[in-house]
Design a protein around this motif. Structure first.
Motif, PDB file in Angstrom:
ATOM      1  N   GLN A 128      36.149  17.269 -10.574  1.00 38.38           N
ATOM      2  CA  GLN A 128      37.597  17.159 -10.732  1.00 38.38           C
ATOM      3  C   GLN A 128      38.307  17.183  -9.386  1.00 38.38           C
ATOM      4  OE1 GLN A 128      37.880  20.622 -13.270  1.00 38.38           O
ATOM      5  NE2 GLN A 128      38.348  19.382 -15.074  1.00 38.38           N
ATOM      6  N   TYR A 129      37.852  18.069  -8.526  1.00 39.87           N
ATOM      7  CA  TYR A 129      38.462  18.190  -7.208  1.00 39.87           C
ATOM      8  C   TYR A 129      38.230  16.914  -6.391  1.00 39.87           C
ATOM      9  CZ  TYR A 129      39.506  19.876  -2.534  1.00 39.87           C
ATOM     10  OH  TYR A 129      40.040  20.016  -1.275  1.00 39.87           O
ATOM     11  N   SER A 130      36.998  16.403  -6.436  1.00 42.19           N
ATOM     12  CA  SER A 130      36.661  15.208  -5.656  1.00 42.19           C
ATOM     13  C   SER A 130      37.468  14.001  -6.100  1.00 42.19           C
ATOM     14  CB  SER A 130      35.166  14.913  -5.781  1.00 42.19           C
ATOM     15  OG  SER A 130      34.404  15.967  -5.247  1.00 42.19           O
ATOM     16  N   GLU A 131      37.655  13.883  -7.414  1.00 40.98           N
ATOM     17  CA  GLU A 131      38.431  12.758  -7.933  1.00 40.98           C
ATOM     18  C   GLU A 131      39.881  12.848  -7.482  1.00 40.98           C
ATOM     19  OE1 GLU A 131      37.699  13.108 -12.096  1.00 40.98           O
ATOM     20  OE2 GLU A 131      35.845  11.919 -12.038  1.00 40.98           O
ATOM     21  N   ARG A 132      40.441  14.058  -7.503  1.00 44.28           N
ATOM     22  CA  ARG A 132      41.819  14.241  -7.067  1.00 44.28           C
ATOM     23  C   ARG A 132      41.954  13.993  -5.552  1.00 44.28           C
ATOM     24  NH1 ARG A 132      45.899  17.541  -9.312  1.00 44.28           N
ATOM     25  NH2 ARG A 132      44.734  17.340 -11.267  1.00 44.28           N
ATOM     26  N   LEU A 133      40.951  14.417  -4.819  1.00 45.81           N
ATOM     27  CA  LEU A 133      40.953  14.181  -3.369  1.00 45.81           C
ATOM     28  C   LEU A 133      40.912  12.685  -3.074  1.00 45.81           C
ATOM     29  CD1 LEU A 133      40.806  15.199  -0.438  1.00 45.81           C
ATOM     30  CD2 LEU A 133      38.316  15.376  -0.721  1.00 45.81           C
ATOM     31  N   ALA A 134      40.100  11.957  -3.833  1.00 45.74           N
ATOM     32  CA  ALA A 134      39.998  10.509  -3.641  1.00 45.74           C
ATOM     33  C   ALA A 134      41.349   9.836  -3.866  1.00 45.74           C
ATOM     34  CB  ALA A 134      38.947   9.931  -4.581  1.00 45.74           C
ATOM     35  N   LEU A 135      42.098  10.307  -4.879  1.00 43.07           N
ATOM     36  CA  LEU A 135      43.431   9.749  -5.136  1.00 43.07           C
ATOM     37  C   LEU A 135      44.367  10.033  -3.966  1.00 43.07           C
ATOM     38  CD1 LEU A 135      43.935  10.685  -8.905  1.00 43.07           C
ATOM     39  CD2 LEU A 135      43.473   8.431  -7.951  1.00 43.07           C
ATOM     40  N   ARG A 136      44.256  11.218  -3.396  1.00 36.80           N
ATOM     41  CA  ARG A 136      45.114  11.582  -2.269  1.00 36.80           C
ATOM     42  C   ARG A 136      44.801  10.733  -1.038  1.00 36.80           C
ATOM     43  NH1 ARG A 136      48.648  15.564  -1.409  1.00 36.80           N
ATOM     44  NH2 ARG A 136      48.157  16.445  -3.448  1.00 36.80           N
ATOM     45  N   LEU A 137      43.550  10.300  -0.911  1.00 35.94           N
ATOM     46  CA  LEU A 137      43.131   9.529   0.261  1.00 35.94           C
ATOM     47  C   LEU A 137      43.301   8.022   0.085  1.00 35.94           C
ATOM     48  CD1 LEU A 137      39.820  11.450   1.081  1.00 35.94           C
ATOM     49  CD2 LEU A 137      41.921  11.495   2.424  1.00 35.94           C
ATOM     50  N   ARG A 138      43.871   7.603  -1.033  1.00 40.62           N
ATOM     51  CA  ARG A 138      43.864   6.170  -1.350  1.00 40.62           C
ATOM     52  C   ARG A 138      44.688   5.324  -0.384  1.00 40.62           C
ATOM     53  NH1 ARG A 138      46.918   7.795  -6.802  1.00 40.62           N
ATOM     54  NH2 ARG A 138      48.876   8.455  -5.872  1.00 40.62           N
ATOM     55  N   THR A 139      45.663   5.935   0.321  1.00 40.12           N
ATOM     56  CA  THR A 139      46.470   5.134   1.245  1.00 40.12           C
ATOM     57  C   THR A 139      45.951   5.176   2.679  1.00 40.12           C
ATOM     58  OG1 THR A 139      47.997   6.995   1.512  1.00 40.12           O
ATOM     59  CG2 THR A 139      48.572   5.341  -0.131  1.00 40.12           C
ATOM     60  N   TYR A 140      44.809   5.812   2.877  1.00 43.80           N
ATOM     61  CA  TYR A 140      44.182   5.809   4.205  1.00 43.80           C
ATOM     62  C   TYR A 140      43.202   4.639   4.304  1.00 43.80           C
ATOM     63  CZ  TYR A 140      45.668  10.675   5.105  1.00 43.80           C
ATOM     64  OH  TYR A 140      46.379  11.809   5.309  1.00 43.80           O
ATOM     65  N   ASP A 141      43.021   4.124   5.509  1.00 44.58           N
ATOM     66  CA  ASP A 141      41.917   3.185   5.676  1.00 44.58           C
ATOM     67  C   ASP A 141      40.629   4.003   5.861  1.00 44.58           C
ATOM     68  OD1 ASP A 141      41.826   4.047   8.327  1.00 44.58           O
ATOM     69  OD2 ASP A 141      42.835   2.268   9.119  1.00 44.58           O
TER      70      ASP A 141
END
Length: 319
Positions: free
Chosen positions: A43-56
């Motif tokens: 759950q944490y990893s999925e949420r982290l991935a969403l937070r990083l979506r605007t980074y290259d």
């Protein structure tokens, strides 16, 4: 620093656990326990991935960026837990209808459904993720309303004091309110103009034919400041009730009528009073809510597996 991923070269960012052959087991391990509620590594990893979506890809792998995003994700889980716990204890619920109504309100600011979906795609946001975030936002708004419901209204003296200290804020440019129809083609605009000249109703025709977002509202643009768009400049020279000729802009072919006008000038206290009341009320609500939230955060029990948090790395598909 945040970077927008160019769609043509985008690599999907994934948060994953390296360094173990028993990944499925690790993904179910608790990385956070907030007030007795478990957040698994998955759950944490999925949420982290969403937070990083605007980074290259390069920026997302930068250690400083990654650690900051991790801490922001931890904080987001804590705040969500506090909100949902308070809502459950106080019987505050968000219905599907409320979420849909709010979604429609946001989407109405876009020319059409395609433009809205494209905006989400440009930010690499899935519609369901956006809707889940919206649901939480609506819930938080209802909690804010519950917590601040009994706050006293700003007094007359407080409002006058604010006005005297902030007179420059109440200097306003000329405004105009229009009802308009916007068409994609000039020939269509000419046909609509003919109907209007034959006593057709602009509000009705706007609902039927206008491609502008306010078409569904009968073409009412709301108040527009002078200088908002060149095509509206002519309206400031027209009388209330007058109708324009066909005017071209980058958005299409406009026909509008002037509903109301307000001249340039400074609002006096009675005219500014409602606005001041709203400003002071919102300020008071934010202070009360922030104080409440800080107290809830201090009282929260948060257990974290820092070793497991540290083990979560960013990888890119295909790397």
């Amino acid at each position: 620093m945040r970077f927008t991923i160019l769609p043509a070269t985008a690599l999907l960012l994934l948060a994953s656990i390296g360094c173990t052959s028993k990944e499925s087991v690790v993904l179910e391990k608790p990385v956070l326990v907030i007030n007795g509620t478990t957040v698994t590594t998955k759950q944490y990893s999925e949420r982290l991935a969403l937070r990083l979506r605007t980074y290259d890809a390069l920026s997302a792998k930068d250690e400083a960026n990654l650690e900051r995003a991790k801490e922001e994700t931890v904080k987001a889980f804590i705040l969500e837990n506090i909100a949902r716990t308070y809502a459950d204890k106080n019987g505050i619920k968000v219905t599907e209808s409320e979420i849909n109504d709010q979604a429609k309100k946001i989407q109405s600011s876009y020319p059409d459904e395609f433009s809205f979906r494209r905006a989400l795609a440009d930010e690499h946001i899935a519609y369901e993720d956006w809707k889940n975030d919206l649901s939480l936002t609506v819930l938080q708004k209802k909690i804010l309303e519950a917590i601040t419901a009994k706050l006293p209204e700003p007094t007359e003296a407080e409002m006058k004091e604010y006005y005297e200290a902030n007179k420059a804020k109440f200097q306003q440019v000329a405004k105009v309110r229009l009802r308009q129809i916007v068409l994609e083609k000039e020939d269509d605009a000419k046909r609509i103009l003919d109907q209007l000249n034959e006593k057709g109703e602009m509000a009705k025709l706007a609902k039927q034919f206008s491609i502008a977002p306010e078409g569904s509202n009968g073409g009412d643009t709301g108040w527009l400041d002078k200088g908002t768009l060149e095509v509206f400049d002519q309206a400031f020279k027209m009388n209330v009730g007058a109708r324009s000729k066909i005017l071209k802009s980058p958005y299409g072919y406009h026909i509008y009528e002037v509903l109301k006008k307000e001249p340039e000038g400074r609002l006096n206290f009675p005219e500014a009073k409602d606005k001041i009341r709203a400003i002071l009320k919102e300020r008071r609500e934010q202070v009360a809510f922030s104080t409440w939230l800080e107290g809830q955060v201090r009282q929260s029990s948060v257990k974290r597996d820092d070793a497991l948090l540290q083990a979560i790395k960013v990888t890119t598909r295909g790397s």
